[in-house]
Write a protein that holds these residues in place. Structure first.
Motif, short mmCIF file in Angstrom:
data_model
loop_
_atom_site.label_atom_id
_atom_site.label_comp_id
_atom_site.label_asym_id
_atom_site.label_seq_id
_atom_site.Cartn_x
_atom_site.Cartn_y
_atom_site.Cartn_z
N GLN A 56 33.93 -62.47 -56.95
CA GLN A 56 33.44 -61.43 -57.85
C GLN A 56 32.33 -62.02 -58.71
N ILE A 57 31.33 -61.21 -59.06
CA ILE A 57 30.29 -61.65 -59.98
C ILE A 57 30.83 -61.47 -61.40
N ILE A 58 30.79 -62.53 -62.19
CA ILE A 58 31.36 -62.49 -63.53
C ILE A 58 30.30 -62.52 -64.62
N ALA A 59 29.15 -63.14 -64.35
CA ALA A 59 28.10 -63.23 -65.37
C ALA A 59 26.77 -63.50 -64.70
N ALA A 60 25.70 -63.06 -65.33
CA ALA A 60 24.35 -63.31 -64.83
C ALA A 60 23.38 -63.30 -66.00
N SER A 61 22.28 -64.00 -65.83
CA SER A 61 21.29 -64.08 -66.91
C SER A 61 20.47 -62.80 -67.04
N GLU A 63 19.92 -58.47 -65.14
CA GLU A 63 20.47 -57.44 -64.26
C GLU A 63 19.99 -57.58 -62.83
N HIS A 64 18.75 -57.99 -62.60
CA HIS A 64 18.25 -58.17 -61.24
C HIS A 64 19.08 -59.21 -60.48
N THR A 65 19.43 -60.28 -61.16
CA THR A 65 20.22 -61.34 -60.54
C THR A 65 21.64 -60.86 -60.27
N ARG A 66 22.20 -60.09 -61.20
CA ARG A 66 23.54 -59.55 -60.98
C ARG A 66 23.58 -58.67 -59.73
N LEU A 67 22.56 -57.84 -59.56
CA LEU A 67 22.51 -56.97 -58.38
C LEU A 67 22.32 -57.78 -57.10
N LEU A 68 21.54 -58.85 -57.17
CA LEU A 68 21.36 -59.71 -56.00
C LEU A 68 22.68 -60.38 -55.63
N GLU A 69 23.43 -60.84 -56.63
CA GLU A 69 24.73 -61.46 -56.36
C GLU A 69 25.69 -60.45 -55.74
N LEU A 70 25.68 -59.23 -56.25
CA LEU A 70 26.52 -58.18 -55.67
C LEU A 70 26.15 -57.94 -54.21
N PHE A 71 24.86 -57.94 -53.92
CA PHE A 71 24.38 -57.76 -52.56
C PHE A 71 24.91 -58.89 -51.66
N ALA A 72 24.84 -60.12 -52.17
CA ALA A 72 25.33 -61.26 -51.39
C ALA A 72 26.82 -61.12 -51.08
#
Length: 245
Positions: A56-61, A63-72
């Motif tokens: 699960q994605i818990i933190a990101a610097s 929003e673009h990075t959070r969405l990329l992590e979700l995609f991964a």
């Protein structure tokens, strides 16, 4: 010397945060931001393994990075996913090269579209058990040196200690409870970010910054304030809206 002094300040900041009732969500978001500050990277994200063994994605610097992590995670691709599975760091990966495109075609393409050309993943681990990964992204092509990679791993180790609240991994029931609590809290915070962004007609990043600033100034846990907002028990008009640029 400036970076060494700032690094010392950050580790003191983290140590001061590790009290009995610390806010793990806020701390991990701060650690992601500190990675961008200390290392020559554009963005950072933190993944955790939940009680069911799912990432699960818990933190990101941002929003673009959070969405990329979700995609991964959705496509089960990327060095971050591989790092969590193997416990081995993956560093200085050229996202524009054939190797990355061949190994993770969807992730590499999405990362390039986001504006990143290289990435790194270091494990969150205590002893021999991996509980997640710290992911770093760069929008310019240059290698991270050994010292920077070692610092990234040190920050990942700090994140691990924060998540486990200085408990040993042998206490699996405690570990799973803490991880699941953090992940559940993260869902509430993500919901509030969207609510505030829509209400203020602003970006998710700006909405989250205003939300965090309000909570920290009043010593409120992000998850508790988020729960009150979702339940309709808190008037969001009390939170100052972000300034429009």
């Amino acid at each position: 010397m400036a970076r060494e002094r700032r690094l010392a300040e950050i580790f003191v900041e983290v140590a001061d945060s590790l009290v009995e009732d610390f806010d793990v969500i806020d701390l991990l978001h701060r650690l992601a931001a500190r990675c961008v500050e200390l290392l020559d990277v554009s963005a950072a994200g933190i993944l955790l393994v939940d009680a069911f063994g799912e990432l699960q994605i818990i933190a990101a610097s941002d929003e673009h990075t959070r969405l990329l992590e979700l995609f991964a995670l959705q496509h089960d691709q990327g060095p971050c996913v591989e790092c969590c599975r193997t416990g081995a760091p993956r560093t200085n990966i050229d996202l524009t090269g054939e190797s990355a495109s061949g190994a993770w075609p969807r992730f590499a393409a999405r990362a390039r579209a986001t504006g990143y050309v290289s990435t790194h993943a270091v494990p969150l681990r205590l002893r021999n058990r991996v509980v997640g990964a710290l992911n770093l992204f760069q929008s310019s092509a240059h290698r991270l040196g050994d010292d920077d990679i070692a610092l990234a791993q040190a920050l990942a180790d700090v994140a691990t200690i924060a998540v486990l609240q200085q408990r040993t991994l042998e206490q699996s029931h405690v570990e799973n409870s803490q991880l699941q609590t953090a992940l559940t809290s993260r869902i509430l915070v993500e919901q509030v970010k969207g609510v505030l962004a829509e209400r203020w007609n602003t970006s998710v990043d700006d909405a989250f910054a205003a939300f965090r600033s309000y909570a920290r100034a009043r010593h409120l846990r992000l998850s508790e304030l988020a729960a009150r907002i979702i339940e309709g028990d808190f008037d969001t008009a009390a939170i100052p809206a972000p300034q429009r640029s």
